[in-house]
Design an enzyme around this catalytic site. Structure first.
Site, PDB file in Angstrom:
ATOM      1  N   ASP A 233       0.850  -1.184   0.000  1.00 52.36           N
ATOM      2  CA  ASP A 233       0.000   0.000   0.000  1.00 52.36           C
ATOM      3  C   ASP A 233       0.895   1.248   0.000  1.00 52.36           C
ATOM      4  O   ASP A 233       1.834   1.338   0.796  1.00 52.36           O
ATOM      5  CB  ASP A 233      -0.864  -0.042   1.268  1.00 52.36           C
ATOM      6  CG  ASP A 233      -1.976   0.983   1.254  1.00 52.36           C
ATOM      7  OD1 ASP A 233      -2.378   1.409   0.161  1.00 52.36           O
ATOM      8  OD2 ASP A 233      -2.456   1.331   2.356  1.00 52.36           O
TER       9      ASP A 233
ATOM     10  N   ASN B  10     -10.021  -0.091   0.410  1.00 51.13           N
ATOM     11  CA  ASN B  10      -8.991  -0.164   1.453  1.00 51.13           C
ATOM     12  C   ASN B  10      -9.526   0.249   2.820  1.00 51.13           C
ATOM     13  O   ASN B  10     -10.117   1.329   2.949  1.00 51.13           O
ATOM     14  CB  ASN B  10      -7.834   0.764   1.108  1.00 51.13           C
ATOM     15  CG  ASN B  10      -7.032   0.295  -0.086  1.00 51.13           C
ATOM     16  OD1 ASN B  10      -7.392  -0.694  -0.738  1.00 51.13           O
ATOM     17  ND2 ASN B  10      -5.960   0.993  -0.386  1.00 51.13           N
TER      18      ASN B  10
ATOM     19  N   THR C  91      -8.368   1.853   9.423  1.00 56.86           N
ATOM     20  CA  THR C  91      -8.796   2.436  10.698  1.00 56.86           C
ATOM     21  C   THR C  91      -9.764   1.545  11.476  1.00 56.86           C
ATOM     22  O   THR C  91      -9.663   1.435  12.703  1.00 56.86           O
ATOM     23  CB  THR C  91      -9.445   3.811  10.428  1.00 56.86           C
ATOM     24  OG1 THR C  91      -8.465   4.657   9.810  1.00 56.86           O
ATOM     25  CG2 THR C  91      -9.936   4.456  11.693  1.00 56.86           C
TER      26      THR C  91
ATOM     27  N   ARG D 104      -7.930  -0.924  13.533  1.00 55.22           N
ATOM     28  CA  ARG D 104      -7.220  -0.292  14.656  1.00 55.22           C
ATOM     29  C   ARG D 104      -8.181   0.021  15.803  1.00 55.22           C
ATOM     30  O   ARG D 104      -7.864  -0.177  16.969  1.00 55.22           O
ATOM     31  CB  ARG D 104      -6.577   1.021  14.198  1.00 55.22           C
ATOM     32  CG  ARG D 104      -5.523   0.831  13.121  1.00 55.22           C
ATOM     33  CD  ARG D 104      -4.922   2.176  12.761  1.00 55.22           C
ATOM     34  NE  ARG D 104      -3.989   2.074  11.641  1.00 55.22           N
ATOM     35  CZ  ARG D 104      -3.208   3.058  11.218  1.00 55.22           C
ATOM     36  NH1 ARG D 104      -3.254   4.241  11.825  1.00 55.22           N
ATOM     37  NH2 ARG D 104      -2.394   2.888  10.210  1.00 55.22           N
TER      38      ARG D 104
HETATM   39 ZN   LIG Z   1      -4.424   5.159   0.785  1.00 53.29          ZN
END
Ligand SMILES: [Zn+2]
Length: 388
Positions: free
Chosen positions: A98, A271, A274, A277
């Site tokens: 990424d 994608n 967060t 997390r």
């Molecule tokens: Zn990105």
């Protein structure tokens, strides 16, 4: 089966009108959990290592200062972990880089086992972005490795990827970019944003995806669009996290309905970082709340201390450094306290990744993704003689 390139997943998503989530991993157990949950839902899996996550996996708690050598070691570790759990998996597994920031970072990833890479030249003028991306394609495709580029700039923060304002992708230039670079997929800027603070009630500019895909179809060019900065930031998780002593404020994601609405228009890879997390941080806070004696644990007590010092933080890389060694090397863990934390990490992954596999519609499609080796893919690129 060995890890597969991203390309066959892109083809399946375009053909059947669904999207694959792509999930960032910063620890071996996280990689294992991402693969497990895809197996349960019979979906192909995309695991992402960010450029700087590779530095963290390389042993740099201060991953923002990671060197190429740190990234090389991290890329090897994450590739080894993904191979370990993905090699015998019944579902196709992709290891994707990424936000590769330059040719060297991308090369390090490919040389160490990544089967797909992103080169992010979005900060460059168009012609330079084309030149950089094209160089990466010329290195990657002969090895069968898939390439993602980016056009347009997303606002927000993601490791060292930072932009104050977004610049929407111009759909008129998308075709030219695909033609000149030969990329397989393209990250576009259409209203998503990196990080946890995306604003409330975000509306995506679907017409950008629609126009871009229509242009590609018209020219007979294969291409799939990628949605970055697409965490959904489940509000129940934020609320629970804050009830447990966290101080995360202003966190809002992209509404799932908005993401689902763009999938039919060629957005085949979404994608998400967060959400994982947040769920992991909530789980670890919950664990220390339910087992207060563990706050004094020799092994994991220092993790709690860091969480206490930084209640606004929900990036596990901020509070996991005291126990990071086995988490990044994949060394066998025997300490029961640390095993409990690993359980927190894995459950967090299962919860949010499972939800998104269902929402993005990739459930059950693993068998529709062609099993193509890197060698076979390389041959296809050679034979394609695409117009450049
Ligand atoms: Zn990105």
């Amino acid at each position: 089966m060995p890890l597969v390139p991203l390309r066959p997943l892109l083809e399946a998503s375009l053909q059947h009108g669904f999207a694959h989530g792509a999930f960032n991993v910063n620890a071996v157990a996280q990689a294992q959990a991402v693969i497990e949950v895809h197996e349960q839902f019979r979906s192909a899996a995309i695991l992402q290592g960010a450029d700087l996550a590779n530095a963290f996996m390389g042993g740099r708690a201060d991953f923002l200062n990671g060197t190429l050598e740190d990234k090389r070691r991290g890329a090897q570790r994450i590739a080894a972990a993904v191979r370990k759990f993905g090699a015998d998996s019944p579902v196709p597994v992709v290891l994707h880089l990424d936000h590769g920031k330059d040719f060297e970072s991308v090369k390090v990833a490919i040389d160490n086992g990544y089967t797909s890479v992103m080169i992010d030249g979005s900060h460059l003028p168009f012609a330079e972005n084309v030149e950089l991306t094209r160089a990466v394609v010329q290195y990657a495709h002969p090895l069968g490795v898939t390439v993602e580029g980016e056009l347009g700039v997303l606002a927000g923060v993601e490791d060292d990827v930072f932009a104050e304002h977004s610049t929407y992708t111009n759909p008129m230039t998308v075709c030219e970019f695909f033609k000149k670079t030969g990329v397989d997929c393209l990250a576009i800027s259409y209203g998503t944003k990196h990080g946890a603070v995306k604003g409330e009630h975000v509306k995506l500019r679907k017409e950008i995806a629609i126009a871009a895909m229509e242009n590609l179809r018209h020219e007979g060019i294969f291409g799939v669009l990628v949605s970055h900065g697409s965490s959904t930031v489940p509000q129940y998780i934020v609320a629970e996290l804050n009830q447990l002593g966290g101080k995360v404020s202003g966190a809002h994601g992209i509404p799932i309905a908005e993401l689902r609405a763009v999938i039919p228009y060629g957005v085949g890879k979404i994608n998400v970082d967060t959400d994982i997390r947040l769920a992991v941080t909530r789980n670890i806070r919950e664990y220390f709340a339910n087992h207060p004696a563990q706050r004094a644990s020799q092994s994991i007590g220092p993790v709690w201390e860091l969480m206490e010092q930084k209640p606004e933080q929900f990036d596990p890389r901020v509070y996991l450094p005291p126990v990071m060694e086995p988490l990044i090397t994949g060394a066998a863990i025997t300490d029961p306290d640390l095993l409990d934390l690993v359980g927190c990490i894995k459950r967090g992954v299962h919860e949010v990744v499972g939800t998104l596999i269902v929402q993005f519609g990739s459930v059950g499609f693993a068998s529709r993704v062609e099993q193509v080796s890197l060698e076979a893919m390389a041959k296809r690129y050679r034979n394609a003689a695409r117009p450049r």
